[in-house]
Design an enzyme around this catalytic site. Structure first.
Site, mmCIF file in Angstrom:
data_model
loop_
_atom_site.group_PDB
_atom_site.id
_atom_site.type_symbol
_atom_site.label_atom_id
_atom_site.label_comp_id
_atom_site.label_asym_id
_atom_site.label_seq_id
_atom_site.Cartn_x
_atom_site.Cartn_y
_atom_site.Cartn_z
ATOM 1 N N CYS A 167 0.877 -1.180 0.000
ATOM 2 C CA CYS A 167 0.000 0.000 0.000
ATOM 3 C C CYS A 167 0.909 1.222 0.000
ATOM 4 O O CYS A 167 1.074 1.895 1.012
ATOM 5 C CB CYS A 167 -0.915 -0.006 1.213
ATOM 6 S SG CYS A 167 -1.781 -1.576 1.498
ATOM 7 N N ALA A 168 1.519 1.504 -1.141
ATOM 8 C CA ALA A 168 2.720 2.341 -1.175
ATOM 9 C C ALA A 168 2.487 3.845 -1.213
ATOM 10 O O ALA A 168 3.330 4.600 -0.730
ATOM 11 C CB ALA A 168 3.571 1.940 -2.373
ATOM 12 N N GLY A 171 4.377 7.285 -1.234
ATOM 13 C CA GLY A 171 5.662 6.810 -1.725
ATOM 14 C C GLY A 171 6.889 7.138 -0.904
ATOM 15 O O GLY A 171 7.994 6.766 -1.286
ATOM 16 N N ASP A 208 -0.371 0.196 -5.234
ATOM 17 C CA ASP A 208 -1.469 0.869 -4.543
ATOM 18 C C ASP A 208 -2.769 0.546 -5.259
ATOM 19 O O ASP A 208 -2.801 0.427 -6.489
ATOM 20 C CB ASP A 208 -1.268 2.381 -4.469
ATOM 21 C CG ASP A 208 -2.028 2.976 -3.292
ATOM 22 O OD1 ASP A 208 -1.461 3.042 -2.187
ATOM 23 O OD2 ASP A 208 -3.212 3.351 -3.463
ATOM 24 N N ASP A 235 -5.588 -4.186 -5.916
ATOM 25 C CA ASP A 235 -6.084 -4.327 -4.552
ATOM 26 C C ASP A 235 -5.094 -5.213 -3.799
ATOM 27 O O ASP A 235 -4.877 -6.365 -4.165
ATOM 28 C CB ASP A 235 -7.476 -4.970 -4.593
ATOM 29 C CG ASP A 235 -8.073 -5.211 -3.213
ATOM 30 O OD1 ASP A 235 -7.353 -5.061 -2.199
ATOM 31 O OD2 ASP A 235 -9.262 -5.566 -3.145
ATOM 32 N N ASP A 270 1.834 -1.378 5.000
ATOM 33 C CA ASP A 270 1.412 -0.179 5.732
ATOM 34 C C ASP A 270 -0.038 0.069 5.327
ATOM 35 O O ASP A 270 -0.318 0.822 4.413
ATOM 36 C CB ASP A 270 2.317 1.001 5.365
ATOM 37 C CG ASP A 270 2.035 2.230 6.202
ATOM 38 O OD1 ASP A 270 2.018 2.124 7.434
ATOM 39 O OD2 ASP A 270 1.818 3.311 5.613
ATOM 40 N N CYS A 323 -1.057 3.871 11.201
ATOM 41 C CA CYS A 323 -0.969 5.114 11.972
ATOM 42 C C CYS A 323 -2.204 5.213 12.869
ATOM 43 O O CYS A 323 -2.769 6.277 13.077
ATOM 44 C CB CYS A 323 -0.826 6.330 11.070
ATOM 45 S SG CYS A 323 -2.034 6.450 9.740
#
Length: 685
Positions: A167-168, A171, A208, A235, A270, A323
């Protein structure tokens, strides 16, 4: 985490706009008090946590550690910027000068205890703002939240690793991963140590799910000018298998081409999350936060994590991060994945890594609470049709949690070291995963049952062969993106380029490609590493490739005047010029006759003017002396910038220059010239 664009202000008036958001949320406070985040600590720990949640988030950035002049840039920043940032006052508040993030390797990351709006608006900080913008554009620094820098540091990447960033976007972590690869290979710069790029056999694949966010990655990647990055758009929870060449057994008459599934040495997951560790920068969360959001995110997060573990090599490591502070999105997801993988995966103890980083261990217990702070003991107790609960959201019995070592997860809270909130877990795969052991009803209703890895490895060959019968030679024609088509090394354009520039035979000229259906070099020619090529050619129309490679050559229109001069001089001009993105990588392989030295004064004239006439250069300068010897067309300007000559830092500059009969031009876009000017002279000349 989705974007949050709403502008808000601080205190009972928020700090960065005019609309009013009160920095209070009783529901949020009640939820996390019930979770007992700080068990075993003083009672005022939660108060400190909430106090920092209300404070503006500092600005942090890191210097790209593999760059050839990283430490020169660090010294330059500390010598010319830090002293001038002492005793800065903004709206009555003293802003401390930048300090080093103590836990970041080599002291290459800094914290400025002021939010970005203050840096942008405060006159005393204008110079710092210009530095941050120009160096970020040049790819020398990355403006990145401190805790966001952690996942790549925990992955311990090596030059030969194949890495997936699931899930970049946007970037920053992807950039950090490729920087780490080069640093471990002792490559000071992909641009300035390109002969050693052969030692980098690995690749970073950045994925992504959102096509627009995948495009955001392109800007980050273009700044790095790395041939070892590939952007894809899928996905993450259903990421397709990627194939590479397998073994090629022979039946005695024919060699049979086989493919194998690419397994990754390192994976970063992430994942999308509620983002409630980001209250300090996303102030709208104070009024939008909902405990229920974790219930909808948990199944997706778990699917992404398990898919990542399936794609991971045995012996490889995966970092799961969010996060968010919520255990439903963190420990619950990790616990469920560990249980689902049947002992094939374990948590790695990273408590001794980055010893100056303050962190708390993972929680061994938590409560499942809704927006009204009602507690559920099991999914059966849920009568709210707006939320869906699964068994995987609850902690296991204490003994099982201890056996799984959930305490090896790391929790970071804002008050610990003035950051956002964050969660990190490092998982290692020790055995193949028997996917048939998954119980989809137990973990999430939408989880797919897959055959065991070893069986899947055997069966997909037949599927791939069947699908390949309808595919074209060009990568990606099934998707909207322009395909990646490799150029035959004997193509006329390639032979012309190789002959004109004297490219060394050791350079892999079979790795040039174009982005068009025809495969003909009509404008730009790109270059990428060998594994990149292997993946493109083995996954035609299966994987949505978005971006990758470094632009090396661009077709240049030759004016009639230049053609006439060329004929008169009896010298050829190549109609493909070297692009600034690829100049440093290709330079070590070029004939020395294409390099011409210039001084700082010459460079300043070239940066300031378009096609300056030869008479504008100083008689005593190097460039004027070199001008007559310089062939018409594209050459490479070489400037050894030294502080003793007036440069802000020592650095070797290589840039393409176009020589016309009576003038020459630095082949850089205006923005690139501005960045170079700020980097060398401290101003836009």
């Amino acid at each position: 985490m989705g974007k949050r664009n709403k502008k808000v202000t601080q205190g009972k008036r928020a700090y960065n706009d005019k609309s009013e958001i009160v920095l209070e949320n009783k529901q949020f406070e009640g939820y996390y008090k019930k979770q007992n985040l700080f068990r075993g600590k003083p009672n005022d720990e939660f108060d400190s946590f909430m106090e920092y949640m209300r404070k503006p988030l500092p600005t942090t950035f890191r210097i790209c550690g593999y760059r050839h002049h990283a430490f020169e840039l660090k010294n330059h920043f500390e010598k010319y910027y830090v002293p001038s940032l002492k005793n800065v006052v903004h709206e009555g508040q003293t802003i401390p000068p930048p300090t080093v993030l103590p836990w970041y390797p080599d002291g290459l990351a800094y914290i400025v205890d002021a939010q970005k709006d203050v840096i942008r608006k405060s006159p005393p900080l204008k110079r710092l703002q210009r530095f941050l913008v120009s160096e970020n554009e040049a790819g020398n620094i990355n403006r990145q939240e401190a805790v966001s820098m952690l996942p790549p540091l925990f992955l311990d990447v090596e030059p030969h690793h194949v890495i997936l960033d699931m899930c970049a976007a946007p970037g920053s972590k992807t950039a950090q991963l490729i920087e780490a690869v080069y640093k471990k290979a002792n490559i000071k710069d992909a641009a300035h140590d390109s002969k050693n790029l052969k030692s980098v056999e690995g690749l970073v694949i950045a994925n992504d799910a959102d096509p627009k966010r995948a495009q955001m990655l392109v800007h980050q990647i273009n700044r790095l000018n790395s041939p070892n990055i590939l952007v894809v758009n899928h996905d993450a929870s259903t990421m397709p298998n990627i194939y590479v060449k397998g073994s090629s057994p022979s039946d005695g008459l024919n060699v049979i081409e086989e493919k194998k599934i690419l397994k990754f040495d390192r994976i970063l997951a992430d994942v999308p999350c509620s983002g409630d560790g980001t209250f300090r920068k996303n102030l709208s969360l104070w009024r939008e936060w909902s405990a229920n959001s974790a219930f909808s995110l948990h199944p997706l997060q778990l699917r992404i994590l398990i898919r990542g573990l399936q794609l991971l090599k045995v012996g490889g490591c995966l970092v799961y991060s969010t996060c968010s502070i919520n255990p439903i999105e963190n420990e619950a997801v990790v616990t469920a994945a560990l249980k689902a993988t049947g002992g094939a995966v374990s948590l790695v103890d990273v408590s001794k890594k980055l010893p100056l980083l303050k962190r708390d261990p993972g929680l061994l217990s938590w409560k499942v609470l809704d927006d009204s702070l009602n507690e559920f003991q099991s999914p059966a107790e849920n009568t709210n049709d707006k939320i869906e609960l699964t068994e995987s959201m609850w902690p296991l019995p204490e003994e099982e949690m201890s056996k799984l070592h959930i305490e090896r997860c790391a929790r970071l809270y804002p008050h610990m070291q003035n950051t956002g909130g964050f969660f990190v877990a490092v998982l290692q795969k020790t055995d193949p995963i028997n996917s048939r052991s998954f119980d989809p009803k137990k973990y999430t209703a939408s989880m797919e049952i897959l055959p065991p890895e070893n069986k899947r490895q055997r069966t997909e060959k037949g599927v791939d062969e069947a699908s390949n019968s309808t595919l074209t030679k060009s990568g990606n024609s099934y998707f909207d993106e322009e395909p990646f088509v490799y150029i035959n090394p004997d193509d006329t354009s390639i032979k012309t380029i190789v002959d004109f520039y004297g490219i060394d035979p050791s350079f892999p000229r079979d790795q040039f490609f174009v982005r068009n259906q025809s495969g003909i070099p009509v404008r730009s020619i790109y270059f990428a590493c060998s594994l990149f090529k292997e993946i493109i050619e083995a996954n035609t129309n299966r994987v949505k490739f978005v971006h990758g490679g470094v632009r090396f050559f661009v077709k240049q229109e030759i004016s009639q005047l230049l053609k006439d001069f060329s004929l008169k001089a009896n010298k050829d001009i190549c109609n493909f010029r070297i692009h600034s993105n690829g100049v440093n990588i290709i330079s070590p392989f070029l004939n020395e006759k294409h390099f011409y030295d210039a001084g700082l004064k010459d460079l300043k004239i070239l940066v300031k003017n378009e096609y300056p006439h030869v008479e504008q250069f100083s008689e005593s300068g190097m460039l004027k002396k070199e001008f007559e010897k310089m062939p018409l067309g594209c050459n490479i300007l070489r400037v050894d910038a030294q502080t003793k000559d007036g440069a802000l830092m020592d650095m070797l500059i290589l840039q393409p220059i176009w020589r016309s009969p009576t003038s020459c031009n630095l082949m850089l876009a205006r923005k690139e010239k501005q960045n170079l000017s700020l980097e060398l002279f401290g101003m836009d000349v």
